[in-house]
Design a protein around this motif. Structure first.
Motif, mmCIF file in Angstrom:
data_model
loop_
_atom_site.group_PDB
_atom_site.id
_atom_site.type_symbol
_atom_site.label_atom_id
_atom_site.label_comp_id
_atom_site.label_asym_id
_atom_site.label_seq_id
_atom_site.Cartn_x
_atom_site.Cartn_y
_atom_site.Cartn_z
ATOM 1 N N ASN A 1 -23.584 -11.664 -33.841
ATOM 2 C CA ASN A 1 -24.742 -12.579 -34.111
ATOM 3 C C ASN A 1 -25.038 -13.513 -32.910
ATOM 4 O OD1 ASN A 1 -26.485 -13.876 -35.771
ATOM 5 N ND2 ASN A 1 -24.928 -15.410 -36.767
ATOM 6 N N ARG A 2 -25.502 -12.832 -32.171
ATOM 7 C CA ARG A 2 -25.585 -13.700 -30.683
ATOM 8 C C ARG A 2 -26.701 -14.544 -30.632
ATOM 9 N NH1 ARG A 2 -26.069 -8.938 -26.238
ATOM 10 N NH2 ARG A 2 -24.975 -10.215 -24.827
ATOM 11 N N GLU A 3 -27.484 -14.838 -31.629
ATOM 12 C CA GLU A 3 -28.685 -15.679 -31.595
ATOM 13 C C GLU A 3 -28.087 -17.001 -31.994
ATOM 14 O OE1 GLU A 3 -30.267 -15.069 -36.213
ATOM 15 O OE2 GLU A 3 -31.192 -13.803 -34.660
ATOM 16 N N ILE A 4 -26.807 -17.343 -32.402
ATOM 17 C CA ILE A 4 -26.473 -18.565 -32.806
ATOM 18 C C ILE A 4 -26.333 -19.346 -31.713
ATOM 19 C CG2 ILE A 4 -25.256 -17.668 -34.902
ATOM 20 C CD1 ILE A 4 -23.133 -18.257 -32.167
ATOM 21 N N PHE A 5 -26.246 -18.973 -30.462
ATOM 22 C CA PHE A 5 -25.953 -19.770 -29.257
ATOM 23 C C PHE A 5 -27.036 -20.709 -29.054
ATOM 24 C CE2 PHE A 5 -29.227 -17.162 -27.369
ATOM 25 C CZ PHE A 5 -30.058 -17.950 -26.327
ATOM 26 N N PHE B 1 -20.873 -25.175 -27.908
ATOM 27 C CA PHE B 1 -21.378 -24.957 -26.380
ATOM 28 C C PHE B 1 -21.049 -23.657 -25.899
ATOM 29 C CE2 PHE B 1 -20.510 -25.503 -22.068
ATOM 30 C CZ PHE B 1 -21.759 -25.541 -21.551
ATOM 31 N N TYR B 2 -19.669 -23.193 -26.111
ATOM 32 C CA TYR B 2 -19.138 -22.049 -25.627
ATOM 33 C C TYR B 2 -19.918 -20.905 -25.818
ATOM 34 C CZ TYR B 2 -15.445 -25.231 -23.752
ATOM 35 O OH TYR B 2 -14.830 -26.234 -23.296
ATOM 36 N N SER B 3 -20.628 -21.132 -27.010
ATOM 37 C CA SER B 3 -21.483 -19.786 -27.362
ATOM 38 C C SER B 3 -22.603 -19.288 -26.368
ATOM 39 C CB SER B 3 -22.199 -20.127 -28.829
ATOM 40 O OG SER B 3 -22.952 -21.154 -28.755
ATOM 41 N N ALA B 4 -22.931 -20.274 -25.651
ATOM 42 C CA ALA B 4 -23.778 -19.880 -24.419
ATOM 43 C C ALA B 4 -23.310 -18.601 -23.759
ATOM 44 C CB ALA B 4 -24.004 -20.848 -23.487
ATOM 45 N N GLU C 1 -6.518 -23.350 -23.469
ATOM 46 C CA GLU C 1 -7.484 -23.127 -24.634
ATOM 47 C C GLU C 1 -9.004 -22.861 -24.439
ATOM 48 O OE1 GLU C 1 -5.491 -25.837 -24.370
ATOM 49 O OE2 GLU C 1 -4.122 -25.705 -26.041
ATOM 50 N N ALA C 2 -9.383 -23.506 -23.608
ATOM 51 C CA ALA C 2 -10.987 -23.335 -23.306
ATOM 52 C C ALA C 2 -11.019 -21.825 -22.477
ATOM 53 C CB ALA C 2 -11.567 -24.404 -22.597
ATOM 54 N N LYS C 3 -10.292 -21.406 -21.797
ATOM 55 C CA LYS C 3 -9.955 -20.359 -21.151
ATOM 56 C C LYS C 3 -10.173 -19.049 -22.089
ATOM 57 C CE LYS C 3 -7.681 -20.479 -17.222
ATOM 58 N NZ LYS C 3 -6.630 -20.332 -16.525
ATOM 59 N N GLN C 4 -9.169 -19.265 -22.886
ATOM 60 C CA GLN C 4 -9.072 -18.243 -23.855
ATOM 61 C C GLN C 4 -10.192 -17.966 -24.785
ATOM 62 O OE1 GLN C 4 -4.920 -20.002 -25.356
ATOM 63 N NE2 GLN C 4 -4.972 -18.019 -26.295
ATOM 64 N N LEU C 5 -10.883 -19.114 -25.242
ATOM 65 C CA LEU C 5 -12.199 -19.129 -25.855
ATOM 66 C C LEU C 5 -13.091 -18.365 -25.188
ATOM 67 C CD1 LEU C 5 -13.632 -19.867 -28.534
ATOM 68 C CD2 LEU C 5 -14.331 -22.348 -27.408
ATOM 69 N N LEU C 6 -13.302 -18.769 -23.976
ATOM 70 C CA LEU C 6 -14.507 -18.200 -23.046
ATOM 71 C C LEU C 6 -14.234 -16.909 -22.933
ATOM 72 C CD1 LEU C 6 -14.642 -20.570 -19.850
ATOM 73 C CD2 LEU C 6 -16.706 -19.924 -21.292
ATOM 74 N N HIS C 7 -12.900 -16.424 -22.715
ATOM 75 C CA HIS C 7 -12.567 -14.849 -22.790
ATOM 76 C C HIS C 7 -13.213 -14.248 -24.085
ATOM 77 C CE1 HIS C 7 -10.430 -11.145 -21.645
ATOM 78 N NE2 HIS C 7 -10.235 -11.042 -22.898
ATOM 79 N N LYS D 1 -16.795 -11.149 -36.899
ATOM 80 C CA LYS D 1 -17.717 -12.043 -37.848
ATOM 81 C C LYS D 1 -16.586 -13.370 -38.340
ATOM 82 C CE LYS D 1 -19.406 -12.272 -42.502
ATOM 83 N NZ LYS D 1 -19.707 -11.300 -43.714
ATOM 84 N N LYS D 2 -15.434 -13.150 -38.358
ATOM 85 C CA LYS D 2 -14.370 -14.079 -38.722
ATOM 86 C C LYS D 2 -14.258 -15.109 -37.388
ATOM 87 C CE LYS D 2 -11.905 -11.527 -42.139
ATOM 88 N NZ LYS D 2 -10.346 -11.250 -42.457
ATOM 89 N N ASP D 3 -14.076 -14.487 -36.419
ATOM 90 C CA ASP D 3 -13.873 -15.507 -35.184
ATOM 91 C C ASP D 3 -15.258 -16.317 -34.971
ATOM 92 O OD1 ASP D 3 -11.620 -14.339 -34.609
ATOM 93 O OD2 ASP D 3 -12.225 -13.023 -33.130
ATOM 94 N N ALA D 4 -16.438 -15.803 -35.071
ATOM 95 C CA ALA D 4 -17.754 -16.583 -35.089
ATOM 96 C C ALA D 4 -17.617 -17.818 -36.069
ATOM 97 C CB ALA D 4 -19.105 -15.581 -35.299
#
Length: 629
Positions: free
Chosen positions: A26-30, A126-129, A11-17, A113-116
């Motif tokens: 909306n990249r600033e949310i990291f 954390f993964y938003s980094a 699951e983490a691998k899919q999220l990282l992808h 937008k929806k995925d964010a």
């Protein structure tokens, strides 16, 4: 020094992808997410230090620091919070340790937008980094651990990460981001300041940005730096309401809930007197995908005298209000509070009761002043609120007043009418609120049970949610008006006396039909009688007032309970041609066929299943064939 290589959980691998390849809107949310995590780490250290003050290690001044290196495209975020052990690093950074993971991944759509919104909703910030960084390095040391028990976690892609033991002189966590070429703007001091002010001004500890000192050491070639606090650094709920803007309330909600959607409403209140506490309560703008997962912890963030105690203090909210988010800060509970103390404290009961009233006030105000927002609320959380009357007897009528229904007079299929709306439209002499339970709206709107109500212009609530009948049973009445199932008992004679278009009063066919049907169906029905309910259909099944309806019986049986079957009453429409034909029919076999057909139609109208569908089809085809002939 040993370097261990680990593979990510699937699951983490899919999220990282997704982070690396898809999310750019909306990249600033990291930065908001990483600062929020650092703030949580500080809160957790405060709580653990209540039992062991040595965890502070002579440094109780909690803070978050940000270092920028625009020349090399590096952003570094330090905190001196609780930190992580090696085991915690593997658990927290190598997996998505959050219930509902499978639903979360199914919800990922490719829509940025929806995925964010989903990412924030599931607290995996954390993964938003990886939205802005090619490489992320985390160095952390658990509070209370020795300097040589620190850990470095490194990830440069989406397949695997490395872990190694290092020395770190101070506790807490340092996250270093090596920015992508198209994300170098986030190493700009002006850009970072604006992001922190926008998203994190309300964080209760200082967020400081490194800058060159005004005075440099003339004897050193190395520049010297100072740290400039760039946020308000005051817990938002401790400030007066008059000083807080709406956008500050909204950003604080997004911080504590890791959500990206603006809340529908909020209530900020300070209570002084017998009890002394502050509450800040929010109604979210959407339901989490795991709302019905009972294993998920929910509740308010609990602070005691501004010291963080726990994330999910569920004791202060009943289950039917589990969608509420927010903060409770009390001066009347012991600092070493435990869940056992919370469960047996009179102060908790008093605060809980007051919070429930405040939440119901907030929902009533929303319903009255912002109908669009309330429609959104009802779509997202109405099914949960329906649990309220069974759980909260003292407030059951207030809760019922918040329900929304589709009725026979509703335009469209959206539930927009309240019980108060229904009562205001009741006919003169009508003393009951009528409702019909069905599997879906199409079945409900076309039900034979509605025929007399339509003819007499009497409104009926159409209940199609699986909880509706169970909920209504716990409401029983509203504003002194009994709620009545139109498939049960007899109808008020004063309202329905003239419903039937009766045949000739001297016509004995209806009496003969009743006698024949009673004899043929004596094993299936309690009795047979003429109806006030029907104008077009030939027959319907009517149940006793205290009997389980077919809908409720199916629910109970689906839950594995064996339920008794109560014999219904068969009501017949004496003016219907099929009933007249049956009354005058002299052939016994023919009478049995017509009676079976009449009964099966009534069973279908009641939403039940036929015992022998093939026989029903055969009888119906025979009747059609005779009519065609």
């Amino acid at each position: 020094m040993t370097v261990e290589t680990h593979g990510f959980q699937t699951e983490a691998k899919q999220l990282l992808h997704l982070m690396i390849h898809s999310l750019y809107s909306n990249r600033e949310i990291f930065l908001r997410e990483l600062i929020s995590n650092a703030s949580d780490a500080a809160d957790k250290l405060r709580f653990e230090a209540l039992a062991d003050a040595s965890l502070y290690d002579n440094d109780s001044d909690l803070r978050i620091r940000i270092d920028l290196n625009p020349d090399d495209g590096i952003v570094t975020i330090h905190d001196n919070g609780v930190g992580m052990s090696k085991e915690e690093v593997v658990e927290n950074l190598g997996t998505i340790a959050k219930s509902g993971t499978s639903q979360f991944l199914q919800g990922l759509s490719g829509d940025q937008k929806k995925d964010a919104q989903l990412i924030g909703q599931f607290g995996v910030g954390f993964y938003s980094a990886f939205i802005v960084a090619d490489k992320v390095v985390v160095e952390t040391r658990r509070a209370g651990a020795a300097a040589d028990q620190a850990v470095r976690w490194t990830c440069e892609g989406e397949a695997e990460y490395t872990i190694e033991d290092i020395e770190k002189q101070d506790r807490g966590t340092t996250i270093t981001l090596y920015l992508k070429d198209d994300a170098l703007e986030f190493a700009s001091e002006l850009r970072v300041r604006s992001i922190v002010k926008k998203y994190s001004d309300h964080i209760g500890i200082p967020v400081a940005l490194r800058k060159r000192a005004d005075e440099q050491d003339k004897d050193s070639d190395e520049p010297t730096y100072d740290y400039d606090t760039i946020n308000n650094a005051t817990a938002l709920w401790t400030r007066p309401r008059s000083e807080i803007k709406d956008d500050e309330y909204q950003e604080f909600y997004k911080h504590i809930c890791h959500d990206f959607v603006t809340p529908l409403a909020w209530s900020h209140n300070r209570v002084e007197g017998k009890l002394d506490y502050t509450s800040l309560l929010y109604v979210p703008g959407h339901a989490p995908v795991d709302l019905y997962n009972r294993e998920v912890s929910r509740g308010l963030k609990l602070y005691i005298q501004r010291t963080f105690i726990m994330d999910d203090a569920s004791q202060f909210l009943p289950s039917y209000l589990r969608f509420i988010r927010g903060v409770l800060d009390s001066n009347d509970l012991p600092l070493n509070v435990s869940r056992e103390i919370l469960q047996h404290s009179p102060a908790v009961d008093s605060i809980r009761s007051a919070l429930v009233k405040r939440i119901l006030d907030m929902l009533e105000k929303m319903a009255k002043e912002s109908s669009d927002d309330y429609r959104t609320f009802w779509r997202e959380f109405g099914a949960v609120l329906k649990e309220g009357p069974a759980e909260d007897f003292a407030n059951k009528e207030r809760i019922a007043g918040l329900f929304r229904f589709v009725t026979t007079k509703t335009e469209g299929d959206e539930a927009t009418d309240s019980l108060a709306d229904y009562v205001s439209r009741m006919k003169d002499g009508q003393e009951k609120i009528y409702f019909l339970v069905a599997d879906n709206l199409t079945s409900a709107r076309n039900s034979a049970y509605l025929e007399a109500f339509r003819k007499n212009d009497i409104e009926v609530l159409l209940l199609t949610d699986r909880l509706d009948e169970w909920t209504i049973a716990h409401v029983a009445e509203f504003e002194g008006k009994e709620l009545k199932d139109i498939t049960k008992g007899e109808l008020e004679e004063s309202l329905f006396a003239d419903t039937e278009d009766k045949a000739d009063k001297n016509d004995s066919s209806s009496t003969e039909a009743i006698e024949k049907i009673s004899n043929l169906l004596k094993d299936k029905v309690e009795s047979v009688r003429e109806t006030r309910r029907l104008t077009d259909s030939p027959a319907c099944l009517v149940y006793a007032e205290d009997a389980l309806s077919p809908h409720m019986r199916k629910m109970m049986e689906a839950a594995g309970q064996k339920m008794p079957v109560d014999k219904p009453v068969l009501e017949i429409n004496a003016s219907h041609p099929l009933v007249r034909q049956l009354g005058s029919e002299s052939d016994e076999q023919r009478s049995a066929e017509l009676t079976g057909l009449l009964y099966d139609q009534a069973v279908l109208s009641a939403g039940e299943q036929l015992e022998n569908p093939a026989l029903f089809v055969k009888r119906l085809n025979q009747l059609l064939f005779e009519g065609a002939a």
